[in-house]
Design an enzyme around this catalytic site. Structure first.
Site, PDB file in Angstrom:
ATOM      1  N   GLU A 147     -41.546  35.596 -10.822  1.00 47.98           N
ATOM      2  CA  GLU A 147     -41.270  36.380  -9.778  1.00 47.98           C
ATOM      3  C   GLU A 147     -41.036  37.926  -9.511  1.00 47.98           C
ATOM      4  O   GLU A 147     -41.599  38.375 -11.403  1.00 47.98           O
ATOM      5  CB  GLU A 147     -39.707  36.364  -9.829  1.00 47.98           C
ATOM      6  CG  GLU A 147     -38.010  36.871  -8.315  1.00 47.98           C
ATOM      7  CD  GLU A 147     -37.219  36.945  -9.155  1.00 47.98           C
ATOM      8  OE1 GLU A 147     -36.186  35.945  -9.766  1.00 47.98           O
ATOM      9  OE2 GLU A 147     -36.484  37.741  -8.639  1.00 47.98           O
ATOM     10  N   LYS A 173     -27.319  36.785 -12.952  1.00 52.27           N
ATOM     11  CA  LYS A 173     -29.245  35.902 -12.325  1.00 52.27           C
ATOM     12  C   LYS A 173     -29.637  36.967 -13.001  1.00 52.27           C
ATOM     13  O   LYS A 173     -30.811  36.735 -13.272  1.00 52.27           O
ATOM     14  CB  LYS A 173     -28.987  35.683 -11.419  1.00 52.27           C
ATOM     15  CG  LYS A 173     -30.393  34.992 -10.786  1.00 52.27           C
ATOM     16  CD  LYS A 173     -31.072  35.525 -10.431  1.00 52.27           C
ATOM     17  CE  LYS A 173     -32.795  34.820 -10.206  1.00 52.27           C
ATOM     18  NZ  LYS A 173     -33.665  35.979  -9.723  1.00 52.27           N
ATOM     19  N   ASP A 216     -36.062  26.038 -24.819  1.00 49.73           N
ATOM     20  CA  ASP A 216     -35.069  24.929 -23.562  1.00 49.73           C
ATOM     21  C   ASP A 216     -33.933  26.288 -23.016  1.00 49.73           C
ATOM     22  O   ASP A 216     -33.221  26.998 -23.272  1.00 49.73           O
ATOM     23  CB  ASP A 216     -34.475  23.962 -24.636  1.00 49.73           C
ATOM     24  CG  ASP A 216     -33.389  23.298 -23.648  1.00 49.73           C
ATOM     25  OD1 ASP A 216     -33.534  23.445 -22.289  1.00 49.73           O
ATOM     26  OD2 ASP A 216     -32.750  21.974 -23.840  1.00 49.73           O
ATOM     27  N   HIS A 234     -39.757  46.133  -5.318  1.00 48.01           N
ATOM     28  CA  HIS A 234     -40.246  44.705  -5.202  1.00 48.01           C
ATOM     29  C   HIS A 234     -40.945  44.188  -4.598  1.00 48.01           C
ATOM     30  O   HIS A 234     -41.764  43.718  -4.606  1.00 48.01           O
ATOM     31  CB  HIS A 234     -37.940  44.166  -4.450  1.00 48.01           C
ATOM     32  CG  HIS A 234     -38.596  42.371  -4.873  1.00 48.01           C
ATOM     33  ND1 HIS A 234     -38.510  41.930  -6.458  1.00 48.01           N
ATOM     34  CD2 HIS A 234     -39.008  41.069  -4.165  1.00 48.01           C
ATOM     35  CE1 HIS A 234     -38.893  40.231  -6.050  1.00 48.01           C
ATOM     36  NE2 HIS A 234     -38.558  40.088  -5.076  1.00 48.01           N
TER      37      HIS A 234
HETATM   38  P1  NAD Z   1     -36.488  19.524 -34.103  1.00 48.85           P
HETATM   39  O1  NAD Z   1     -35.982  18.221 -34.106  1.00 48.85           O
HETATM   40  O2  NAD Z   1     -37.277  19.557 -33.678  1.00 48.85           O
HETATM   41  O3  NAD Z   1     -36.411  20.632 -34.806  1.00 48.85           O
HETATM   42  C1  NAD Z   1     -35.267  20.557 -35.656  1.00 48.85           C
HETATM   43  C2  NAD Z   1     -35.930  19.795 -37.406  1.00 48.85           C
HETATM   44  O4  NAD Z   1     -36.779  21.166 -37.657  1.00 48.85           O
HETATM   45  C3  NAD Z   1     -34.776  19.985 -37.896  1.00 48.85           C
HETATM   46  O5  NAD Z   1     -33.914  18.864 -37.825  1.00 48.85           O
HETATM   47  C4  NAD Z   1     -34.912  20.333 -39.543  1.00 48.85           C
HETATM   48  O6  NAD Z   1     -35.418  19.554 -39.619  1.00 48.85           O
HETATM   49  C5  NAD Z   1     -36.291  20.409 -39.107  1.00 48.85           C
HETATM   50  N1  NAD Z   1     -36.800  22.294 -40.075  1.00 48.85           N
HETATM   51  C6  NAD Z   1     -37.736  22.599 -40.589  1.00 48.85           C
HETATM   52  N2  NAD Z   1     -37.889  23.923 -40.375  1.00 48.85           N
HETATM   53  C7  NAD Z   1     -36.758  24.592 -40.576  1.00 48.85           C
HETATM   54  C8  NAD Z   1     -36.283  25.505 -40.212  1.00 48.85           C
HETATM   55  N3  NAD Z   1     -36.403  26.461 -40.842  1.00 48.85           N
HETATM   56  N4  NAD Z   1     -34.633  25.586 -39.497  1.00 48.85           N
HETATM   57  C9  NAD Z   1     -33.969  24.932 -39.166  1.00 48.85           C
HETATM   58  N5  NAD Z   1     -34.388  23.603 -39.279  1.00 48.85           N
HETATM   59  C10 NAD Z   1     -36.217  23.707 -39.719  1.00 48.85           C
HETATM   60  O7  NAD Z   1     -35.573  20.525 -32.985  1.00 48.85           O
HETATM   61  P2  NAD Z   1     -34.842  20.809 -32.879  1.00 48.85           P
HETATM   62  O8  NAD Z   1     -34.086  21.962 -32.946  1.00 48.85           O
HETATM   63  O9  NAD Z   1     -33.503  19.458 -32.964  1.00 48.85           O
HETATM   64  O10 NAD Z   1     -33.681  20.285 -31.093  1.00 48.85           O
HETATM   65  C11 NAD Z   1     -34.862  21.346 -29.834  1.00 48.85           C
HETATM   66  C12 NAD Z   1     -34.847  20.165 -29.579  1.00 48.85           C
HETATM   67  O11 NAD Z   1     -33.499  19.480 -28.290  1.00 48.85           O
HETATM   68  C13 NAD Z   1     -34.767  21.361 -28.201  1.00 48.85           C
HETATM   69  O12 NAD Z   1     -36.611  20.230 -27.394  1.00 48.85           O
HETATM   70  C14 NAD Z   1     -33.605  20.429 -26.732  1.00 48.85           C
HETATM   71  O13 NAD Z   1     -34.487  20.935 -25.167  1.00 48.85           O
HETATM   72  C15 NAD Z   1     -33.813  19.573 -27.184  1.00 48.85           C
HETATM   73  N6  NAD Z   1     -31.842  18.942 -26.932  1.00 48.85           N
HETATM   74  C16 NAD Z   1     -31.445  20.106 -25.774  1.00 48.85           C
HETATM   75  C17 NAD Z   1     -29.830  19.424 -25.790  1.00 48.85           C
HETATM   76  C18 NAD Z   1     -28.702  20.695 -24.981  1.00 48.85           C
HETATM   77  O14 NAD Z   1     -29.116  21.533 -25.069  1.00 48.85           O
HETATM   78  N7  NAD Z   1     -27.839  19.988 -24.502  1.00 48.85           N
HETATM   79  C19 NAD Z   1     -30.177  17.750 -25.659  1.00 48.85           C
HETATM   80  C20 NAD Z   1     -30.279  17.126 -26.133  1.00 48.85           C
HETATM   81  C21 NAD Z   1     -32.266  17.461 -26.548  1.00 48.85           C
END
Ligand code: NAD
Length: 457
Positions: free
Chosen positions: A113, A298, A314, A411
């Site tokens: 946008e 928004k 996300d 805009h």
């Molecule tokens: P992930 O599982 O890829 O990574 C997280 C993992 O990284 C942690 O569980 C940990 O084991 C590791 N890690 C390494 N260094 C870390 C640090 N410094 N701090 C924290 N963890 C560390 O990702 P995630 O963050 O658990 O999940 C994110 C994804 O989940 C996004 O892609 C999102 O789109 C998706 N998601 C979102 C929803 C929702 O919002 N409703 C639902 C399901 C999935």
């Protein structure tokens, strides 16, 4: 290495210290360096000139090269999503002028946008005169929910689950030793009995510190692992086991103040004080009218989603959290505007920001990885503070235009090139057609078509 004027932090083995950098160029790279996000005239350059300006300001040339067009590629994309047939390009721009918690910050924004990046930069410039933005984040705490239905005596079962909290926390943390190693993990268990059209349900919340992750996968894994225990403890059936995007324990806040003078514009005969008061009136309108509040929010999300997209975070999760938070006491604005004791516009924002610097897709796309490097944040909390500051800047820049000259003139001037392309202008005529439409104040497709005919005759 360039050193530019500004308050900077110098990290060394002995620790970090604050510093007011001298306004001079110094080739000695052993001392403190700082980034000046002001980048005056940045918007006037070509994309190549802007990239050079970033390098001149001290951004790593490799980061700049990745921002130019780091490729995920179709094969890389195939690992990120399903049924992949290709990839989609987005413009990535840099919002200038941001000072966040006394650090100059260049903010990457990916958005299709017109005006969004310009408005964020303008908002940041208005706040700069009074020290920029101060942020505060409540901590990277996510909530996972476990739904139990058909629980006999749910209030009694609530106590049973709470009595077992220590064991449940231990089991949850066994699922993610890496998170625990980083100082995170499940910290608490809470239980609610809710009354629904399908009878009472017992909802268990896992309160999880996800450190630098967004945490979606991490907390969902914990919730799923605990389901059999919850069934055994409650005698009910467990169905949903998933995080809540109403991440109200993961709030990011940002504040700034703006001098009335900074709100003035040559084109409108309103004083800075009048514009300031109109902005407060605009906020009051949003506070009492959900039709207005939706558009007000928004405007905030224009900035926040663009940074989320640039960093491959996300944005759907952030959007869901923001609007759910805005609706908690009847849908309202996520920002507040007041007049402080010195007559300045006092601006603040508070909303859940669920973002990560690790995990999810954040490290899969080279441009998105470079965007995170450019932001130079040490933690997901720090990143959340940047999101909040950008949302606030975006919002008051938009409001300032709305209460004065209106947003369409600025805009449409920026949108003129899009209209010219849409009308079929060849590459070498796009700028001229756009410039003529802006000069005539007739930024419309029919006028673009006439101009193209004239210029190609
Ligand atoms: P992930 O599982 O890829 O990574 C997280 C993992 O990284 C942690 O569980 C940990 O084991 C590791 N890690 C390494 N260094 C870390 C640090 N410094 N701090 C924290 N963890 C560390 O990702 P995630 O963050 O658990 O999940 C994110 C994804 O989940 C996004 O892609 C999102 O789109 C998706 N998601 C979102 C929803 C929702 O919002 N409703 C639902 C399901 C999935």
């Amino acid at each position: 290495m360039k050193r530019l004027i500004g308050l900077c932090r110098w990290e060394s083995e002995a620790g970090s210290s604050w510093w007011f950098c001298p306004p001079k160029i110094n080739d000695d790279s052993s001392g403190p360096t700082c980034m000046d996000s002001r980048l005056s005239g940045f918007y006037k350059g070509s994309p190549a000139e802007r990239r050079q300006a970033l390098i001149d300001a001290g951004v790593d040339p490799e980061t700049v090269e990745s921002l130019r067009g780091g490729k995920l590629g179709v094969d890389g994309a195939d690992a990120v999503s399903e049924n992949v047939v290709g990839t989609l390009e987005y413009p990535i721009g840099i919002a200038t002028n941001f000072q966040i918690d006394s650090e100059d910050t260049l903010v990457p924004m990916a958005v299709e946008e017109t005006s969004v990046v310009a408005a964020a930069s303008f908002g940041a410039r208005m706040a700069r005169g009074t020290g920029g933005f101060t942020t505060d984040v409540s901590g990277p705490i996510m909530i996972a929910q476990i739904q139990a239905t058909d629980v006999p005596a749910p209030h009694h079962a609530k106590s049973t689950v709470l009595d077992a909290a220590d064991d449940l926390i231990e089991l949850a943390n066994e699922q993610d030793p890496v998170l625990v190693e980083h100082g995170g993990g499940c910290e608490d268990v809470q239980v609610r009995v809710i009354d629904t059209p399908r009878g009472e349900m017992l909802i268990t919340h896992l309160i999880v510190d996800v450190r630098d992750a967004m945490g979606g996968n991490a907390v969902n894994t914990m919730a799923e692992a605990l389901a059999p225990e919850i069934e055994e403890l409650t005698g009910g059936d467990v169905s949903l086991r998933i995080l809540s995007n109403l991440a109200d324990r993961r709030l990011a806040r940002a504040t700034c103040t703006i001098e009335p003078d900074a709100l003035e514009t040559e084109d409108v005969a309103l004083s800075g004080e009048e514009i300031r008061d109109r902005i407060v009136d605009a906020w009051a309108f949003a506070a009492c009218d959900p039709y207005r509040a939706a558009t007000h929010n928004k405007g905030i999300m224009n900035g926040i989603d663009a940074v989320a997209t640039a960093t491959f975070n996300d944005w759907r999760a952030i959007e869901a959290g923001a609007h759910a938070y805005a609706a908690q006491d009847g849908y309202g604005p996520l920002t507040t505007y007041e007049v402080d004791a010195d007559g300045r516009l006092a601006c603040s924002i508070e909303l859940p920001i669920q973002v990560g610097t690790v995990g999810g897709a954040t490290r899969l796309q080279p441009t998105a990885e470079a965007a995170l490097e450019l932001l130079d944040v040490d933690s997901a909390d720090e990143l959340a503070g940047v999101f909040a500051a950008v949302g606030l800047a975006q919002n008051f820049a938009g409001l300032r235009a709305l209460v004065s000259e209106g947003i369409q003139r600025g805009h449409m001037s920026l949108h003129a090139k899009n209209i010219a392309v849409q009308a079929g202008a060849p590459d070498d005529l796009v700028d001229e057609v756009a410039a003529r439409m802006v000069a005539e104040e007739a930024v419309r497709q029919d006028r673009a078509e006439e101009l193209i005919d004239e210029l190609t005759e």
